[in-house]
Design an enzyme around this catalytic site. Structure first.
Site, PDB file in Angstrom:
ATOM      1  N   GLU A 196       0.466  -1.603  15.730  1.00 51.03           N
ATOM      2  CA  GLU A 196      -0.194  -0.312  15.429  1.00 51.03           C
ATOM      3  C   GLU A 196      -1.107   0.106  16.589  1.00 51.03           C
ATOM      4  O   GLU A 196      -1.149   1.269  16.990  1.00 51.03           O
ATOM      5  CB  GLU A 196      -1.005  -0.435  14.136  1.00 51.03           C
ATOM      6  CG  GLU A 196      -1.667   0.884  13.745  1.00 51.03           C
ATOM      7  CD  GLU A 196      -2.672   0.717  12.616  1.00 51.03           C
ATOM      8  OE1 GLU A 196      -2.317   0.152  11.567  1.00 51.03           O
ATOM      9  OE2 GLU A 196      -3.821   1.158  12.791  1.00 51.03           O
ATOM     10  N   HIS A 225       3.860   1.105  11.031  1.00 45.30           N
ATOM     11  CA  HIS A 225       2.826   0.903  12.065  1.00 45.30           C
ATOM     12  C   HIS A 225       2.804   2.011  13.110  1.00 45.30           C
ATOM     13  O   HIS A 225       1.812   2.174  13.816  1.00 45.30           O
ATOM     14  CB  HIS A 225       3.129  -0.384  12.860  1.00 45.30           C
ATOM     15  CG  HIS A 225       2.963  -1.629  12.086  1.00 45.30           C
ATOM     16  ND1 HIS A 225       3.889  -2.656  12.107  1.00 45.30           N
ATOM     17  CD2 HIS A 225       1.972  -2.042  11.295  1.00 45.30           C
ATOM     18  CE1 HIS A 225       3.463  -3.636  11.342  1.00 45.30           C
ATOM     19  NE2 HIS A 225       2.311  -3.284  10.844  1.00 45.30           N
ATOM     20  N   SER A 263       1.879  -5.899   2.879  1.00 47.57           N
ATOM     21  CA  SER A 263       3.336  -6.003   3.042  1.00 47.57           C
ATOM     22  C   SER A 263       3.953  -7.004   2.076  1.00 47.57           C
ATOM     23  O   SER A 263       5.068  -7.460   2.300  1.00 47.57           O
ATOM     24  CB  SER A 263       3.694  -6.446   4.461  1.00 47.57           C
ATOM     25  OG  SER A 263       2.745  -6.151   5.386  1.00 47.57           O
ATOM     26  N   CYS A 280      -8.203   2.436   6.900  1.00 54.25           N
ATOM     27  CA  CYS A 280      -7.543   3.077   5.765  1.00 54.25           C
ATOM     28  C   CYS A 280      -8.262   2.721   4.462  1.00 54.25           C
ATOM     29  O   CYS A 280      -8.682   1.577   4.280  1.00 54.25           O
ATOM     30  CB  CYS A 280      -6.109   2.575   5.762  1.00 54.25           C
ATOM     31  SG  CYS A 280      -5.256   2.921   4.279  1.00 54.25           S
ATOM     32  N   CYS A 324       0.857  -1.180   0.000  1.00 61.67           N
ATOM     33  CA  CYS A 324       0.000   0.000   0.000  1.00 61.67           C
ATOM     34  C   CYS A 324       0.899   1.238   0.000  1.00 61.67           C
ATOM     35  O   CYS A 324       2.129   1.125   0.131  1.00 61.67           O
ATOM     36  CB  CYS A 324      -0.870   0.002   1.251  1.00 61.67           C
ATOM     37  SG  CYS A 324       0.126   0.019   2.746  1.00 61.67           S
ATOM     38  N   SER A 367       0.963 -11.068   9.323  1.00 61.50           N
ATOM     39  CA  SER A 367       0.373  -9.836   8.794  1.00 61.50           C
ATOM     40  C   SER A 367      -1.129  -9.842   9.040  1.00 61.50           C
ATOM     41  O   SER A 367      -1.866 -10.677   8.503  1.00 61.50           O
ATOM     42  CB  SER A 367       0.678  -9.745   7.293  1.00 61.50           C
ATOM     43  OG  SER A 367      -0.262  -8.922   6.666  1.00 61.50           O
TER      44      SER A 367
HETATM   45  S1  SF4 Z   1      -2.656   3.054   7.051  1.00 65.57           S
HETATM   46 FE1  SF4 Z   1      -1.665   1.095   6.906  1.00 65.57          FE
HETATM   47  S2  SF4 Z   1      -2.723   0.097   5.185  1.00 65.57           S
HETATM   48 FE2  SF4 Z   1      -3.166   2.300   5.041  1.00 65.57          FE
HETATM   49  S3  SF4 Z   1      -1.625   3.152   3.660  1.00 65.57           S
HETATM   50 FE3  SF4 Z   1      -0.893   3.365   5.775  1.00 65.57          FE
HETATM   51  S4  SF4 Z   1       0.369   1.550   6.128  1.00 65.57           S
HETATM   52 FE4  SF4 Z   1      -0.915   1.133   4.371  1.00 65.57          FE
END
Ligand code: SF4
Length: 287
Positions: free
Chosen positions: A132, A80, A269, A198, A13, A226
């Site tokens: 996170e 994270h 990831s 997200c 991402c 993950s």
């Molecule tokens: S919040 Fe997490 S899933 Fe969304 S872009 Fe950021 S790292 Fe990627």
């Protein structure tokens, strides 16, 4: 000939791509610096190994960094994010900080901090063991009420005299989030809901769901640890046979012959090269 459908939004991402580039740039220019990553850079063993071969040292605790060693030291905070106290510890140790926290996660830190400082209570929807979530909780003095599933709320006594601010782990399953919010709305508590899932997670889950409805088998590629990969697995399993793999090597003992249509998706990831190698294996059966 098998039909293979690759989901849109499979693999890195925006936040992971950004973090991996920042970390790689540091390693390229490291000179005599010791560069540490606080926890595996991402939940993908193969990608982390590439960075370690380039000189990255993975540690689990900032206390593992020996400040007496003369070389300059740098610590990479992964996408994270981490709790405020980790920045304090790094500053105490006079470490250079390379902060690759995803900007979307940073926003949740700010929200949690500001709300907590105004006397509000934080409800954090997510997995209490996920880095996170541990990081977000660290911006509200580790006082958030953390729930992952609705049933965990049943034993919690809600306080009608305060305002709650609800935030979410960025990779939560949207449906589970909605179920919890509906329950809280029914309880009539004073709350402000921030859906901080997200958008990259939402579209990834949506396209995995769409593809899993039109194939005989789904293959989900991603690290065993993950969380967003595991969520993709459970979403796909709702519709079709699904297997979770880390690399194409995990497919060797699996009989792909009986499936005519195969869908492929991957966690946030998972590097592109692992996805490409997997598709090539499904097409040609060559390791
Ligand atoms: S919040 Fe997490 S899933 Fe969304 S872009 Fe950021 S790292 Fe990627």
């Amino acid at each position: 000939m098998k039909k293979i459908f690759l989901a849109d939004h499979a693999g890195y991402c925006f936040g992971v791509k950004r973090a991996m580039k920042l970390a790689w740039d540091e390693l390229e220019n490291r000179e005599n610096k010791n560069i540490f990553a606080l926890g595996p850079l991402i939940h993908n063993k193969q990608a982390v190994e590439k960075y370690e071969e380039k000189g990255l040292i993975t540690i689990n605790d900032i206390e593992d960094i020996d400040s007496k060693n003369v070389n300059p030291k740098e610590v990479i905070i992964r996408s994270h994010g981490v709790a405020k106290e980790v920045y304090d510890q790094a500053n105490e140790k006079k470490l250079e900080i390379v902060d690759t926290t995803c900007p979307f996660v940073k926003k949740i830190h700010e929200l949690a901090k500001e709300s907590y400082e105004k006397g509000k209570k934080i409800i954090l929807i997510g997995d209490k063991n996920h880095p996170e979530v541990i990081g977000i909780n660290g911006w509200c003095d580790n006082k958030a009420i953390i729930v992952k599933e609705l049933k965990e709320l049943f034993d919690i006594e809600l306080d009608y005299s305060v305002e709650y601010v609800v935030v979410s782990q960025t990779t939560m399953n949207e449906r589970e989030f909605d179920v919890i919010i509906d329950y809280l709305k029914d309880k009539n508590i004073n709350m402000v809901v921030n859906n901080t899932i997200c958008s990259a997670t939402k579209v990834r889950q949506q396209s995995a769901r769409e593809i899993s409805n039109k194939v005989d088998l789904m293959i989900v590629i991603g690290g065993k640890h993950s969380s967003n990969t595991q969520k993709l697995v459970s979403i796909c399993k709702e519709s079709v046979d699904t297997i979770a793999i880390e690399t194409k090597a995990d497919l060797i003992d699996f009989d792909l012959g009986k499936y005519d249509t195969i869908g492929v998706t991957a966690g946030a990831s998972t590097p592109d090269w692992i996805i490409e190698e997997t598709i090539e294996y499904i097409e040609n059966g060559v390791i």
